[in-house]
Motif scaffolding. Structure first.
Motif, PDB file in Angstrom:
ATOM      1  N   GLY A   1      30.030   3.408 -21.995  1.00 17.02           N
ATOM      2  CA  GLY A   1      30.879   4.532 -22.361  1.00 17.02           C
ATOM      3  C   GLY A   1      30.607   5.748 -21.498  1.00 17.02           C
ATOM      4  N   VAL A   2      29.350   5.924 -21.087  1.00 17.39           N
ATOM      5  CA  VAL A   2      29.027   7.031 -20.173  1.00 17.39           C
ATOM      6  C   VAL A   2      29.679   6.766 -18.817  1.00 17.39           C
ATOM      7  N   SER A   3      29.603   5.513 -18.359  1.00 18.66           N
ATOM      8  CA  SER A   3      30.265   5.140 -17.106  1.00 18.66           C
ATOM      9  C   SER A   3      31.768   5.412 -17.192  1.00 18.66           C
TER      10      SER A   3
ATOM     11  N   GLU B   1      30.865   7.196  -9.462  1.00 19.78           N
ATOM     12  CA  GLU B   1      31.800   6.114  -9.771  1.00 19.78           C
ATOM     13  C   GLU B   1      31.419   5.386 -11.053  1.00 19.78           C
ATOM     14  N   GLY B   2      30.328   5.825 -11.693  1.00 18.50           N
ATOM     15  CA  GLY B   2      29.876   5.168 -12.917  1.00 18.50           C
ATOM     16  C   GLY B   2      28.958   3.989 -12.685  1.00 18.50           C
ATOM     17  N   TYR B   3      28.517   3.788 -11.439  1.00 20.15           N
ATOM     18  CA  TYR B   3      27.583   2.710 -11.128  1.00 20.15           C
ATOM     19  C   TYR B   3      26.144   3.179 -11.368  1.00 20.15           C
TER      20      TYR B   3
ATOM     21  N   VAL C   1      37.250  -4.392 -14.012  1.00 25.71           N
ATOM     22  CA  VAL C   1      37.500  -3.564 -15.199  1.00 25.71           C
ATOM     23  C   VAL C   1      36.421  -2.506 -15.399  1.00 25.71           C
ATOM     24  N   VAL C   2      35.146  -2.871 -15.175  1.00 22.59           N
ATOM     25  CA  VAL C   2      34.028  -1.969 -15.448  1.00 22.59           C
ATOM     26  C   VAL C   2      33.093  -1.908 -14.249  1.00 22.59           C
ATOM     27  N   ASN C   3      32.286  -0.853 -14.205  1.00 22.54           N
ATOM     28  CA  ASN C   3      31.328  -0.669 -13.114  1.00 22.54           C
ATOM     29  C   ASN C   3      29.885  -0.900 -13.555  1.00 22.54           C
TER      30      ASN C   3
END
Length: 454
Positions: free
Chosen positions: A90-92, A124-126, A344-346
């Motif tokens: 969720g933070v990403s 980038e949320g990585y 979809v997600v990082n």
């Protein structure tokens, strides 16, 4: 101000900094220094007033460390957005959605409640690379003078933004789409962790009669007898209530494991098997599936029979992500249930993975109750061999030993020997279709290592 290139990197581990909260490397003082160092790292790389999202799990120590971390960040001039309790992914999500410069997560994931940790994300949320974490750590020893410290309007600010956690839940719900009906019933175990504030409303929104457990955090019960660390809880519940499936998360909800309707756990390898086939059928898999060296050979066999390649990497979700990027794959993960669907997600997202697994089973017409039998993993044995610190086993010896012994398995098995990152141990994994041969080869390897260290 300059960093100290002489500093030896030792603070960050495989998933950020982690320790017993209020002790060792996880004190408020350390959190403040970490927060400040992260902002200095960004500032000296061209981000003059970084905007950072900060989230935490349900541990009692979370608010203490959150306050200290935010103080360190604002003292270096950052604008800090406090998300409250929210899963790591969720933070990403918040970082990507709002265009922030980075994020920080206060969580010790699957560890008991007395532990806590801090890990950082990029713009980038990585999760950060080893090299980035090493650079941040170089700032930890700097003695800042009053001449450098921001004052007046240059001091950072805090903003409370709990609505981003709600938006994250809404985004998860949107992933299901409208082409398939949502399963009518099942069970969800939130591990008394961060999923407790997202999953119940999500499953209610998607419909059906889902039983939610492990969603009453009190600050001290995270992962205690629930979640992925105690799969017997969800497995027993599913079997007792006659439900078709169970889903369990860990404390920060970046991992997920499942139970079939017979109360048997389904691990990350089985999820990769199903998700890989599903994504491939939709033309969304890329070059193949990334799995760590710990994944069972049965995964390669099953995916290989479908013409799908498995790329191996070392243990750790950050290495899964690095290999995804290097190979052009869009699915990777670990047996532990840390799965990344990179289109979809990082980062690993347990809630997203669980939903996509259900969707994949429906799309492929899979019977969840037969997956464990049909996957039929190779038998594995993992043994720890104590070694003295004075007589280390070098890499050349390990390579030579492995190459000498592995042919005995005749291509129907494999060997993995690696040192523990935290203890004076060598971990010896042997996997083979023939259980007796597996045990014999394991004995040979363990005896050879002990003889070398005598």
């Amino acid at each position: 101000m300059t960093s100290n290139p002489e500093r030896v990197r030792c603070l960050f581990g495989t998933d950020g900094v982690r320790d017993v909260a209020n002790r060792g490397d996880m004190t408020p003082e350390m959190a403040l220094r970490l927060g400040r160092s992260y902002i200095l790292f960004l500032t000296e790389r061209g981000v003059p007033r970084p905007r950072i999202a900060v989230g935490r799990d349900t541990r009692r120590s979370g608010q203490m460390l959150e306050a200290a971390l935010a103080a360190g960040m604002t003292s270096a001039g950052a604008e800090v957005f406090m998300l409250g309790v929210i899963p790591t992914p969720g933070v990403s999500f918040a970082v990507k959605k709002t265009g922030m410069h980075g994020g920080a997560v206060i969580s010790a994931s699957h560890n008991p409640a007395e532990y806590n940790g801090i890990k950082f994300l990029d713009g980038e949320g990585y999760k950060l690379s080893d090299e980035m974490e090493a650079s941040i750590e170089e700032y930890m020893g700097d003695n800042l003078t009053d001449d450098w410290r921001p004052t007046g309007a240059s001091v950072g600010v805090l903003r409370q933004t709990p609505e981003l956690a709600v938006e994250y839940g809404d985004w998860l719900a949107s992933l299901w789409g409208r082409e398939l009906p949502f399963p009518a019933e099942g069970a969800v175990d939130c591990a008394h962790g961060a999923a407790s504030f997202v999953a119940p409303s999500l499953f209610e929104k998607l419909g059906g009669r889902w039983t939610v457990v492990g969603n009453e955090p009190d600050g001290l019960n995270i992962n205690e007898g629930v979640g992925v660390m105690k799969m017997s809880h969800i497995c027993g519940l599913v079997k007792e209530k006659g439900l078709p499936v169970g889903i369990a998360y860990d404390g920060d909800a970046d991992r997920v494991l499942l139970s079939d309707g017979r109360g048997r756990p389904l691990d990350g390898d089985i999820m990769l098997w199903i998700l890989g086939r599903w994504l491939a059928s939709a033309g969304c898999l890329g070059s193949g599936v990334v799995a760590t060296v710990m994944s069972n050979m049965a995964l390669e066999e099953h995916l290989g029979s479908e013409g799908l390649r498995v790329h191996r990497c070392q243990v750790g979700d950050r290495y899964v992500m690095e290999t995804l990027n290097a190979t052009g794959s869009r699915l990777g993960g670990e047996q532990s249930g840390h799965v990344i669907i990179s289109s979809v997600v990082n980062t690993g997202d347990g809630i997203c993975t669980g939903l996509f697994f259900l969707k994949a089973c429906l799309s492929l017409g899979e019977d969840i109750d037969t997956l464990a039998d049909r996957f039929s993993p190779y038998p594995q044995i993992l043994r720890n061999v104590e070694i003295s610190r004075e007589k280390q086993v070098n890499g050349d010896f390990i390579k030579e030993l492995s190459s000498d012994v592995e042919p005995i398995l005749g291509g129907a098995g494999r060997i993995l020997i690696r040192p523990s990152g935290t203890e004076p141990l060598m971990r010896v994994l042997v996997e083979a279709r023939d259980r007796k041969l597996m045990e014999e080869v394991s004995d040979m390897l363990v005896n050879a290592i002990r003889e070398k260290c005598r």
